[in-house]
Design a protein around this motif. Structure first.
Motif, PDB file in Angstrom:
ATOM      1  N   ASP A  55       0.868  -1.173   0.000  1.00 23.09           N
ATOM      2  CA  ASP A  55       0.000   0.000   0.000  1.00 23.09           C
ATOM      3  C   ASP A  55       0.910   1.229   0.000  1.00 23.09           C
ATOM      4  OD1 ASP A  55      -1.779   2.040   0.351  1.00 23.09           O
ATOM      5  OD2 ASP A  55      -2.773   1.198   2.117  1.00 23.09           O
ATOM      6  N   HIS A 104      -5.810  -7.368   3.879  1.00 18.88           N
ATOM      7  CA  HIS A 104      -6.115  -5.987   4.243  1.00 18.88           C
ATOM      8  C   HIS A 104      -6.240  -5.119   2.991  1.00 18.88           C
ATOM      9  CE1 HIS A 104      -6.016  -2.513   7.064  1.00 18.88           C
ATOM     10  NE2 HIS A 104      -5.411  -1.896   6.059  1.00 18.88           N
ATOM     11  N   LEU A 105      -5.293  -5.277   2.072  1.00 16.21           N
ATOM     12  CA  LEU A 105      -5.317  -4.484   0.846  1.00 16.21           C
ATOM     13  C   LEU A 105      -6.476  -4.914  -0.053  1.00 16.21           C
ATOM     14  CD1 LEU A 105      -3.668  -2.182  -0.291  1.00 16.21           C
ATOM     15  CD2 LEU A 105      -2.138  -3.849  -1.366  1.00 16.21           C
ATOM     16  N   ALA A 122      -0.999  -3.655   5.492  1.00 14.13           N
ATOM     17  CA  ALA A 122      -1.311  -4.070   4.121  1.00 14.13           C
ATOM     18  C   ALA A 122      -0.234  -4.954   3.514  1.00 14.13           C
ATOM     19  CB  ALA A 122      -1.501  -2.839   3.242  1.00 14.13           C
TER      20      ALA A 122
END
Length: 395
Positions: free
Chosen positions: A131, A166-167, A294
């Motif tokens: 990220d 998460h990303l 991320a």
């Protein structure tokens, strides 16, 4: 042919970009495109000085070519970055024509939206391996520019891949259905690790008392509290990898001055097995941040591939590994704070693992081999995993 726009130079750290490109080349010819450089690049990053020697287009291996685009100085400065992207696009088209291959797929593993349309008609996949918006301060680029580039890539690419859960969730919240392809490892690199020679300069280190070890870049992503805590507890601690001189210089000097700490500096991938032999417990001590949340650290897999115990920070990627596979929960110990992390390291160093544990760790790592990741990416690129690759003629 696949064009792979990488975020790292091919001869740099053997990370996600290089590992995937090497394995994709077994399926289809690959043109690996380094980040662009200029005549002043070696002044800022001396380790890249050799990249200017020789032709920009080079053959790396069977079916794998490397392109090092040349651009104007200040390639990432406002305004200049548009010219840089145009020069890279032109260099790629020339290289593809010279190689005589038809480009059917493009991987953009950077946040450079100017690379969209680099090869008209080819299927383009945006592969977010970090990220970079969250890491804008860390990499020194304007956050607003990275946000705009991310959004253009999310809407302009034919498909999107995220490296972490998460990303992936973040992209879905932005209206893009992204696939997830995590990082992987090369288990074969650690075959025979227990017979590897002890590293020069460390002949007596870790022999009498089991050592903990960290392998990777020591920078703002790493929780210094953990490394200091492990050393303060008296455990032998081996640090393998470069240190960012701007990150806690005084603390790092004090840490490496301790008699129970050894720091080797940067080591090649080929040297890692001998250094891994020294350690009993591998550390993945990432500080909590949006950028780290991320990420999907490769080192956790590498420790397991070497048959070592692992203590890792409680990141979303760590939870994903532990939740989706019962063995992951047993083989990867996760801790949220420095105190718990240091305590876990001490317990793992003192523990006698049941017979066969090292083999279980290696088998777990094999399920995350880079070859599996490359096949997953090939499917996103619409390249049959069993396709026959034709040799690309030399230019």
């Amino acid at each position: 042919m696949i064009v792979y726009f990488a975020g790292t130079a091919y001869d740099g750290v053997a990370g996600t970009d290089r590992q995937l490109a090497d394995r994709l080349a077994a399926l289809e010819p690959v043109l690996y495109v380094d980040p662009p450089i200029s005549l002043v690049t070696p002044l800022l990053r001396p380790h890249l000085a050799g990249s200017l020697d020789g032709p920009p287009l080079r053959r790396q291996a069977r079916g794998l070519w490397r392109l090092i685009p040349r651009v104007l100085p200040g390639a990432y400065r406002p305004g200049v970055h548009h010219a840089s992207a145009a020069l890279v696009r032109r260099a790629v088209r020339r290289a593809a024509r010279r190689l005589g291959g038809r480009v059917t797929a493009v991987v953009i593993a950077t946040y450079d939206a100017g690379l969209l349309g680099a090869v008209p008609g080819a299927r383009t996949v945006f592969y977010a391996t970090d990220d970079l918006v969250a890491g804008a301060d860390l990499i020194g680029l304007p956050r607003r520019r990275l946000e705009a580039a991310r959004d253009r890539l999310l809407t302009g690419a034919d498909a999107v891949v995220a490296v972490s859960p998460h990303l992936q969730d973040d992209f879905r919240a932005r209206g893009t259905d992204a696939a997830m392809i995590p990082t992987g490892c090369a288990p074969g690199a650690y075959d025979g690790i227990d017979d590897a020679p002890w590293p020069p300069g460390l002949e007596d280190f870790g022999r009498d008392r089991p050592a903990a070890g960290f392998v990777g870049h020591i920078n703002a992503r790493i929780d210094m509290d953990v490394l200091e805590g492990v050393a303060a507890a008296g455990h032998p601690l081996l640090l393998v990898g470069p240190h960012d001189p701007s990150h806690e210089p005084a603390r790092f000097r004090a840490l490496t001055a301790r008699p129970n700490v050894r720091w080797t500096g940067r080591r090649s991938f080929a040297e890692l097995p001998s250094h891994m032999r020294v350690i009993k417990v591998g550390l993945t001590p990432y500080a909590r941040s949006a950028f780290n949340d991320a990420s999907f650290p490769i080192k956790t897999f590498d420790y397991l591939a070497a048959g070592r115990a692992v203590v890792a920070s409680e990141l979303p990627s760590t939870r994903w590994l532990r939740d989706r596979d019962p063995e992951g929960a047993e083989l990867i110990r996760a801790e949220a704070g420095a105190a718990g992390f240091v305590r876990a390291v001490g317990e793992e160093l003192a523990a006698e693992a049941p017979a066969g544990t090292a083999a279980r760790r290696r088998r777990f790592a094999e399920r995350h081999d880079w070859t599996h990741r490359a096949r997953d990416l090939a499917r996103v690129l619409d390249i049959p995993a069993g396709s026959a690759r034709e040799e690309v003629p030399a230019p």
